[in-house]
Structures are given as C-alpha cells and as structure tokens.
Design an enzyme around this catalytic site. Structure first.
Site, PDB file in Angstrom:
ATOM      1  N   GLY A 289       0.812  -1.216   0.000  1.00  0.00           N
ATOM      2  CA  GLY A 289       0.000   0.000   0.000  1.00  0.00           C
ATOM      3  C   GLY A 289       0.840   1.258   0.000  1.00  0.00           C
ATOM      4  CB  SER A 290       0.070   4.565   1.441  1.00  0.00           C
ATOM      5  OG  SER A 290      -1.278   4.497   1.058  1.00  0.00           O
ATOM      6  CB  VAL A 291       4.944   1.893   2.927  1.00  0.00           C
ATOM      7  CG1 VAL A 291       4.345   1.975   4.314  1.00  0.00           C
ATOM      8  CG2 VAL A 291       4.766   0.523   2.354  1.00  0.00           C
TER       9      VAL A 291
END
Lengths: 571, 116
Positions: A289-291
């Site tokens: 995801g956003s990492v």
C-alpha cells in the site's frame, strides 16, 4: 654371526680323527640350525613388539563410534553482544547390550526403580533380543545417570547425546531456525551454518569436540525482545491476525531485530510448519500500500522531472475504464509534493508515476531491488509478485503500492537506501561494518534525493499520517500504508494490512524499520480508527522509544535550548 | 676377567630390566591419570556449558521483564533522561570544562574544575 660362529668352531675344533670330526660336524650344523631358528623367532617377536609399540591404541568397538556420531557438535550462536542464542548441551542416554545381560528380571526390576516410567514389558523383550544395542531411555538427567551407574547392572552403558537448546526460545525462533534429530540445520541460520562447511566437516568426522568457533549474528537480543513484546502487545490490543517488524542498520545493512508473529516454539517443531507461522519478513509477500509512495516520490525527485515545489492535480479521482483511483484523505485540490506525501494522495502518486512513464518506473523499481528475490543468509526467501502485463494502470496502482507484492525485508532495504544517501545495501544477519557494506552497495538514488526523502519522511511523522510515532527526542520519520487485502480476487475493505515504514533519527539516519499489523481492529481508546495511523504507527513509536536508547541513538530536542535555565526542570 | 664381565653384564641387565619395568608402570599410571584428567576436563566443560545455558535461560529478556514487571517499580527509559555533558555543566552552574573522549567503544569523560 653364523659365519663367525662357524669359524670359531673350526678354530677350536680338534684336528684329529675322522669319526670324531664327522660327529662334530653334525653337532655344529645342528647348533647352527637351532641358532637360526631362535634368531628368527626373536626377530619376529622384536618386530611385532615394535609395531605394537608404534601403533596408536585402537578406539574400542562400536560404543565409541556411536558416541562420536551422537556428539557431533554444532557451534554456538551468539548475538552481537555475545549473548548465547543457541548452544549444545550434552545429555546422557542409557542403553543396554542384551547379550551381556545376565539376569533379566533383576535388571528390569532395578532399572525401573530409578526410571519408574519405563515400560517393563517392552524392556524385558528388549533384553531378551540378540542385538548388541538397545536404547532404554534417551535424555536422562545427570542424577538418574549416577543412580543407574550405582546399580552396577552388567551390560548397561551410557551415551552422551548433544541436544540443541535455545535460551530465548520463541523470541529468536524464526531467525535461528531448527535442527533435526541428526543435529543438522533444517531452517534459518542453523541451515546457513551447515551450508558454510559444517556438514563437510561433519562427514569427515571433525565435529566431535565442541571447540568450534561460535557464530556471531548482527542481532541484538534486547532489541529483538523489545520489538517482539511491543508487537505481541499490539496484536493483542488490536485483535490482529499477525504482526511483524524488522530493524535494519541503514549504514551496514545489518538486521538488528526481526520478529514475525505468530512465531513458534523451537521445542515443538511441528508448529514451525503451520502456514500461519511463516516468517512474514523474509518469506511473505504483500501489497504494502501507501508505503510504496515513498519510492514513487523518490523516483520522481531523482528523475529530475519534478521537485519538492511541483504541483499535482488531485481535484478529482482518476477514472480508467471501470477503475477509479481516489484519495482516502480526499483534499480535492492541487497538491504540492510534500502535501501529497503527508496526505498520502493516491491520485498524485499515480500522476507522478505516469510522469516518469512505465519504462522509467520499472527501471527504478528494479534498481531498488523490487523485482528480484532478495537473498540473505536465511534459506527462507520469497520472490516478489509482479503484474503479468505491466500496463499504464499497473504503473498507476503500483505507484501507491497495489499490484506488486514484495517482502517487508525488500521494502526496508529500499527504505534504507532512501535515507542513507542513496545506497542500496544487501541486508545481512551477520555482523558487517559500514565500510564493508559500502563496497557491496549500489548507489540507487542521488544523495540530494535522499536528503529530500528524509525531509518528506520526517514531515510526515511531524504533521502527516505518522504523527503517533513521533517519539520525543528520536526524530522519527516514516510513511504509513493501509492496504486492503485481496480476498477471493477482490479487495476487501474490512481486511487490512497496515504498515509503517521509516527510519530514525532523521537528521542522521541510523536505523530503518518496518512494522506491519495484519487485520487489526479499531479500538475505542484511540478513536476507533483501523488505518495504519491508529495501530502500526503508535506501535512503531513504542518500539522506537524502547530500542533507540539500547541502540545508542543520541536523543536531541530541537525545541530545547541547551543554555536556557528552563531545561533544569526536566531533570 | 670373563667372569667379571659376565657378572657385570647380568647385573646391568637386571637393573635395566627393573628400571624399565618401573618406568613402564609409571608411564601407564600417568597415561591413566592423563585420561582421567581429560575426562574430567570434558565433563567440567560440559558442566560449564550447561550452566552457561542455564544462565542464559535465567537472563532471557522475556523472563527478566516478567520479573521486573512483577517485583520492581521500573519504567521504560525516556529520552529526556539522557543528558549530555554540556547539559550537566549547565546544571552544575559552574564554568568547568568538560571533555569527552571516545576510544573505540568506550566513552571517557573528565571535568576540569578551574582554580578558585
């Protein structure tokens, strides 16, 4: 000798009379034969004695050979500070040689007086066989051994067997791995040790003594414990399915701690085979995801196609066919790069990746090691899962961490490169100096980009989604990720894999980390949210607060004026 | 003359035989002692190893933490509890010069109090 004897006899012999002479001749030859015979016998004896004297006393019989096989030792495993993580302990086992047992009934009776748990019927049968070796009981205590020895039963003996013990049990089980009954490593570092030549030594029979050089790891047991405890507390608090974390030295690539929960008890080997207990850090691949935006932003800044002042339009969701990319924290306006990062804008990340293009995106991800299976000393590793056809949509979703699955270890290795000046250093579980690491490293982004990434990561922990990890004094920086998991081919918004990835201290990064919590639930105490900011982030904060002092990271307080009298209040 | 030499030879042989006999037995005794000591050393080593393992079991961080939580009133360290030497001199309120040196992994510090 014979010659001199003959000549002497000839000299002293009487010169007179033939019959006499003939008789003497016969005596002489008989004497000569006897002398020869005796000389020969003595020579044989002397030779045999010498050869016996020269030969080493032979190791007697099968018992000794069996002993050697059983005591094949393994080196101890130590952590970076010399704490023992694995060692061998010799435990006696008692066996019988049934052929030498004189009185079966008596032997059975007396043995069971010391070892009451023995099956008398089986023991009796064993004693009546015609074999030369039967184990009565393995791994008895030294005390039992002494008592059995006192019984003085003929035909009974002891063997010392090596047992592998792990003082820290579950805390290090994933890392250390296991050995089988033959004392051979079957997973983890134990298997790695076998691969470095121990098995060759063993087959050559050189491992009987235990004077082997211990194997030292980069792991710090205290840090490992703190990480594990915080993760297990978090798992309980958020009723999560699993949790994992890893801490890596950004300058040397050393793995200082690595925990994957649920873990297993090294004394219950069957546990290790359960799917749920795999090592999520090295053998599990996840859409993080956003990492992943961290890498997308770094790519943009490194390519020179944008800088921190660039603007990205996030006014409306991007629609491609039936697919829509929208923002979770929807701002619906034009965002600058730092804003897009702290608001974790999917739209802006997708636009950045498109600006760089598919080829550039792939090339960058390959450079930071996302395309290849990351191999370490641990035999367990997993290859990343990449999209089969890399279309525009793939690049757009991968920009914010969906459509590509990597191991957390790959992510943290890339994160280290983001903050350490741009060097991708292969992670290791063995001690390594920053200098050695520099030789193995590849420069993947420019030092200037690395500086900008530090700024973005720090900013996100100060005012973005990573606020709850901002431990006073340790300048934490990091990026959150809340990835919906795929269940039956669809994203399920109720099942999330929450991640916080970052480094500290941000003004001079020393350690990078990644914390993942699998399927956490919101709790009332912190507002009921179930995104990473509510669980993975505060967990990371607690971990850092505990481990930073252990790791010797000097705290500093930007707001604290050293010469001012005000600080005295804090003593 | 011959008799004397023979007697001497016999005497020497006897003495040599006796000495050899004793030396041999002594050597056997020593060999036995060496073997005993070796076994002793091995068993001491094994014992030390067991104790070491036990020591590590007892010092295992998880166990220490459990005991500390139960019996001690200790808390996790806070970053504010760590101060530098410079801050110390501010606290002391005097103008001592404080020197900190680092040699490999050891920090050494010294405080020079100016002459009053």
């Amino acid at each position: 000798m014979k010659q001199t004897l003959k000549s002497r006899l000839t000299k002293t012999g009487s010169p007179s009379g033939m019959p006499d002479a003939v008789g003497r001749e016969g005596q002489r030859s008989r004497a000569a034969i006897a002398i020869c015979l005796f000389s020969f016998c003595f020579l044989v004896l002397a030779f045999r004695l010498t050869s016996l004297g020269m030969s080493e006393p032979e190791a007697a019989g099968w018992g000794v050979a069996a002993q050697a096989a059983l005591t094949a030792g393994r080196p101890d495993i130590l952590d970076r500070r010399g704490e023992v993580l694995a060692t061998d302990i010799k435990t006696p086992s008692v066996y019988i040689n049934p052929r030498q047992i004189v009185d079966v009934d008596d032997a059975v009776e007396r043995l069971t007086s010391v070892l009451p748990d023995l099956d008398t019927e089986k023991l009796r049968q064993d004693m009546e066989t015609n074999r030369a070796f039967v184990f009565v009981q393995r791994e008895i205590t030294p005390r039992q051994r002494a008592m059995i020895h006192q019984l003085g039963i003929p035909g009974l003996g002891f063997l010392e067997e090596n047992r592998r013990v792990y003082p820290s049990a579950e805390t290090t089980s994933h890392l250390l791995g296991l050995v089988n009954v033959d004392h051979e490593g079957i997973s983890g570092i134990e298997k790695y040790i076998d691969g470095t030549g121990l098995s060759a030594l063993r087959s050559a029979g050189f491992t009987g003594d235990r004077d082997q050089t211990p194997v030292q790891l980069a792991l710090d047991l205290r840090v490992q414990h703190a990480l594990r405890q915080e993760l297990s507390d978090a798992m309980e608090m958020f009723t999560a399915k699993a949790a994992s974390g890893v801490v890596m030295d950004v300058n040397s690539g050393e793995i200082v701690a690595m925990v994957s929960l649920p873990d297993f008890d090294p004394y219950q080997q069957e546990q290790a085979l359960e799917d749920d207990r795999l090592n999520r850090i090295t053998s599990g691949v996840y859409e993080l995801g956003s990492v992943f935006k961290t890498f997308t932003f770094a790519m943009l800044l490194d390519s020179g196609l944008g800088d921190l002042n660039s603007q990205f339009d996030a006014t409306q969701p991007i629609r491609i066919g039936s697919f829509t990319i929208s923002d979770f924290h929807g701002e619906n306006r034009v965002l600058s790069v730092p804003e897009a990062y702290t608001k974790s804008s999917n739209i802006a990340a997708a636009r950045m990746a498109l600006a760089v293009g598919i080829d550039g995106h792939q090339e960058f991800l390959r450079r930071i090691g996302m395309f290849d299976r990351l191999r370490t000393e641990l035999p367990e590793s997993a290859a990343p899962l990449l999209p089969r056809n890399w279309a525009r949509i793939s690049t757009m979703t991968i920009a914010y961490g969906h459509g590509i699955s990597v191991t957390p270890l790959q992510a943290v290795t890339a994160a280290s490169a983001m903050v350490n000046g741009g060097f991708h250093i292969p992670p290791t579980f063995l001690p390594r100096s920053p200098l050695e690491a520099r030789e193995l490293s590849r420069a993947v982004i420019q030092p200037e980009t690395s500086n900008q990434m530090r700024y973005l990561l720090r900013l996100n922990a100060e005012e973005g989604t990573g606020r709850r990890a901002n431990v006073d004094g340790y300048r934490v920086g990091g990026k959150t990720g809340t990835a919906e998991k795929i269940v039956d081919g669809r994203y399920d918004s109720t099942r999330k894999l929450n991640t916080f990835m970052g480094a500290f201290p941000m003004d001079d990064p020393q350690y990078a980390f990644i914390i993942t919590i699998d399927e956490p639930h919101g709790i009332a105490a912190n507002g009921g949210g179930s995104t990473a900011g509510f669980n993975a982030v505060p967990t990371a904060g607690r971990v850092i607060a505990r481990i930073a002092p252990m790791l010797g990271v000097t705290p500093s307080f930007d707001d604290r004026n050293i010469s001012a009298g005000a600080i005295l209040a804090s003593f | 003359m011959f008799r004397f030499i023979n007697l001497a030879a016999i005497a020497i042989t006897l003495i040599a035989a006796i000495v050899l006999f004793r030396v041999k037995y002594e050597a056997t005794d020593f060999a036995g002692e060496v073997a005993k000591l070796r076994t002793g050393i091995a068993s001491e080593r094994a014992q030390i190893n067991v104790l070491k393992a036990e020591w590590n079991f007892l010092n295992e961080p998880r166990r220490i933490q459990r005991l500390a939580d139960q019996y001690l009133d200790l808390q996790n360290m806070d970053a504010h509890q760590i101060v530098t030497f410079q801050e110390l001199s501010a606290r002391l309120g005097r103008q001592e010069s404080i020197r900190v040196e680092r040699s490999s992994d050891e920090f050494t510090g010294s405080i020079n109090t100016p002459e009053q």
